[in-house]
Design a protein around this motif. Structure first.
Motif, PDB file in Angstrom:
ATOM      1  N   THR A   1     -12.332  -0.072  30.520  1.00 15.95           N
ATOM      2  CA  THR A   1     -11.482  -1.268  30.412  1.00 15.95           C
ATOM      3  C   THR A   1     -11.494  -2.111  31.677  1.00 15.95           C
ATOM      4  O   THR A   1     -11.266  -3.309  31.622  1.00 15.95           O
TER       5      THR A   1
ATOM      6  N   THR B   1      -4.420  -1.291  24.642  1.00 10.65           N
ATOM      7  CA  THR B   1      -4.319  -1.543  26.079  1.00 10.65           C
ATOM      8  C   THR B   1      -5.596  -2.186  26.619  1.00 10.65           C
ATOM      9  O   THR B   1      -6.668  -1.943  26.104  1.00 10.65           O
TER      10      THR B   1
ATOM     11  N   GLU C   1      -8.465   6.284  34.174  1.00  5.73           N
ATOM     12  CA  GLU C   1      -8.301   7.515  34.947  1.00  5.73           C
ATOM     13  C   GLU C   1      -8.540   8.711  34.028  1.00  5.73           C
ATOM     14  O   GLU C   1      -8.407   8.599  32.818  1.00  5.73           O
TER      15      GLU C   1
END
Ligand code: NG1
Ligand code: ZN
Length: 536
Positions: A25, A360, A509
């Motif tokens: 992303t 997201t 992450e």
């Protein structure tokens, strides 16, 4: 052939470490020391992308945003100032993971052949980087890659600047009509300053504002921009140390404030927010995110996050559209993610403004926002902007106001479309947007905050052996895998008043994120703990 040899020779200087890379992303993001080969290859891809789009200018931004200082990252910016088209992310990942120079050249030729790209055709690339110590070394790798192409590639180095400035320059460079603005850093400041002047008019200068710059590149931008608006507003810049090792994003910045739900220690110092109704704002490390805050009654920390900014902006724009009597032609909508506080969503819907929920990552929000005439999109963490569609701009330009009030509202809407970064979330532009709205409404932070009360919420980072087994649907609000887990989450949520919780793998992450909200803080904490246990 000569060209391929030149690329291969340069690539030999940047061997791939024993790491697997993924364009996620936020582009590629990991420890800066692992990235030279990746950056080199991103340079090759930027050239290909530009060639594929008939030489349009492509952007390369080297930053790791809110991540710790040793991290770095790189992402590509498409000609309209948007994130790289998704189908190209796999090409980026493929090039980054070639083990040898020979593999790299073959993969590169394969991509070119597949898309019928003439690798010796002209290209144009503009790049920038943030204040991280690993930046200059990585830029060398990028330059080594780009210069292997010789005169075919036009190169512009913007130097150290913010992510949104790079996006702006890319968009402005490719704007054939040359109406978007000058394609330079100064052009960006001039554009924002001019729009701000129009919107403030002959109102009193804005109240001084504390701005926590996260010891990052936002400090540079704020100082330079301040000179353009000296008689309209003053900034009290905090955390502007871009030189000391380890300072970047440490105990400061938008991400710190949002995740810890507290003031950075430097802003909590006595005296800083002491005056009644003083507000502060925090940028993140590359100045594309912003959150606001103030001390209620001089004591209690109150966060005004991306959701609060979205609500403020959407209602203000909706008001202006009505005042301009253009409500039949211009529909305002809001785009959020599952992390938006449930109270904000409810509040917007109750005001008959449509809300879309997307996955997201700003690219998803951005695309959903394009479906509205005016699309307000914000992540709760403060990353967002407002997009004015071409149709909405045409309506505004062609409007025939029948009263001074209609005329004023129309002009203000046009000025807002100039003030707000039309390419990407932008902390400085968003800051000006908030300040303009507060000035127009004659509101302080407390009045802005009064609209709705956030539900207590928790965001938990859970380390799991393999986050790839977590698959989601419904804009990431439901899990489809591991099988049966969603049912257990649903049961836990059902027991809690105003409960909501979801689980998704992070795109940036190596962890899974658990979000929970409920009517009270203890219930929220309990729900978050139960769901965290289910995930482990
Ligand atoms: P991940 O790591 O996928 O949750 C985080 C933020 C996103 C977005 C990206 C890119 C949260 C919960 N997630 O994504 O909103 O900003 O980083 O920087 O804040
Ligand atoms: Zn950022």
């Amino acid at each position: 052939q000569e060209l391929l040899q030149a690329i291969a020779k340069a690539a030999d200087q940047y061997p791939k470490p024993a790491v697997t890379f993924t364009y996620g992303t936020a582009g590629f993001r990991t420890l800066g020391e692992r990235l030279p080969s990746v950056i080199f290859r991103v340079g090759m891809l930027a050239v290909l992308r530009s060639q594929r789009l008939n030489g349009a200018t492509i952007g390369v931004m080297v930053t790791a945003s809110h991540n710790p200082e040793p991290d770095n990252g790189v992402k590509l910016v498409d000609p309209a100032g948007e994130m790289l088209e998704q189908s190209w992310e796999t090409h980026a990942t493929a090039l980054a993971n070639c083990e040898t120079t020979q593999d790299l050249i073959s993969a590169y030729e394969a991509i070119a052949a597949q898309m019928r790209i003439d690798i010796s055709s002209p290209a144009s690339v503009v790049y920038a980087y943030d204040t991280r110590p690993s930046g200059p070394g990585l830029i060398k790798a990028l330059e080594a890659s780009l210069s292997a192409f010789g005169d075919r590639v036009k190169i512009v180095n913007l130097g150290i600047t913010t992510t949104p400035v790079l996006h702006y320059v890319v968009k402005a460079t490719n704007d054939r009509s040359a109406t978007y603005g000058k394609p330079t850093i100064e052009g960006y400041y001039e554009k924002l300053a001019a729009a701000l002047k129009t919107l403030i008019g002959n109102r009193a200068p804005l109240a001084p504002l504390y701005v926590d710059c996260a010891n990052g590149v936002g400090a540079v931008a704020l100082e330079e921009f301040g000179k353009y608006v000296e008689n309209i507003m003053t900034f009290k810049a905090l955390n502007t140390d871009t030189k000391s090792k380890g300072a970047l994003n440490y105990q400061c910045g938008a991400d710190f404030v949002k995740t810890k739900q507290q003031l950075p220690p430097s802003v909590a110092e006595p005296g800083v927010l002491a005056q009644p109704d003083t507000r502060g704002a925090s940028f993140d490390g590359d100045a594309d995110r912003i959150v606001y805050y103030y001390l209620r009654d001089g004591k209690t920390f109150r966060l005004l996050d991306g959701d609060k900014i979205a609500v403020l902006a959407a209602l203000f724009i909706e008001d202006l559209v009505k005042r301009a009597r253009l409500q039949d032609a211009i529909k305002v909508g809001v785009v959020q993610t599952a992390y938006a506080n449930g109270s904000s969503t409810k509040f917007i819907k109750e005001r008959n403004i449509p809300v879309t929920c997307t996955a997201t990552g700003v690219k998803h929000l951005h695309h959903a926002a394009l479906k509205y005439d005016v699309g307000v999109y914000f992540e709760a963490n403060g990353h967002g902007t407002v997009l004015f569609s071409a149709a909405a701009l045409e309506t505004l330009h062609k409007a025939k106001p029948s009263s001074p009030e209609e005329d004023k509202a129309t002009k203000n809407l046009l000025a807002l479309s100039e003030l707000i970064n039309q390419a990407v979330g932008d902390a400085l532009s968003d800051l000006l947007l908030v300040e303009v709205i507060l000035a127009h409404r004659a509101w302080g932070a407390a009045e802005w905050d009064a609209g709705y009360e956030d539900l207590p919420n928790r965001l938990v980072k859970v380390e799991v052996p393999d986050r790839t087994i977590f698959l989601t649907t419904d804009a990431e609000r439901k899990l489809t895998s591991p099988l049966g887990l969603q049912k257990l989450i649903d049961e836990a949520v059902a027991k809690v008043e105003q409960g909501r919780s979801f689980v998704r793998p992070s795109g940036t992450e190596d962890c899974v994120r658990v979000y929970a909200e409920a009517s009270t803080t203890p219930a929220t904490d309990q729900l978050a703990a139960i769901v965290t246990d289910l995930v482990k």
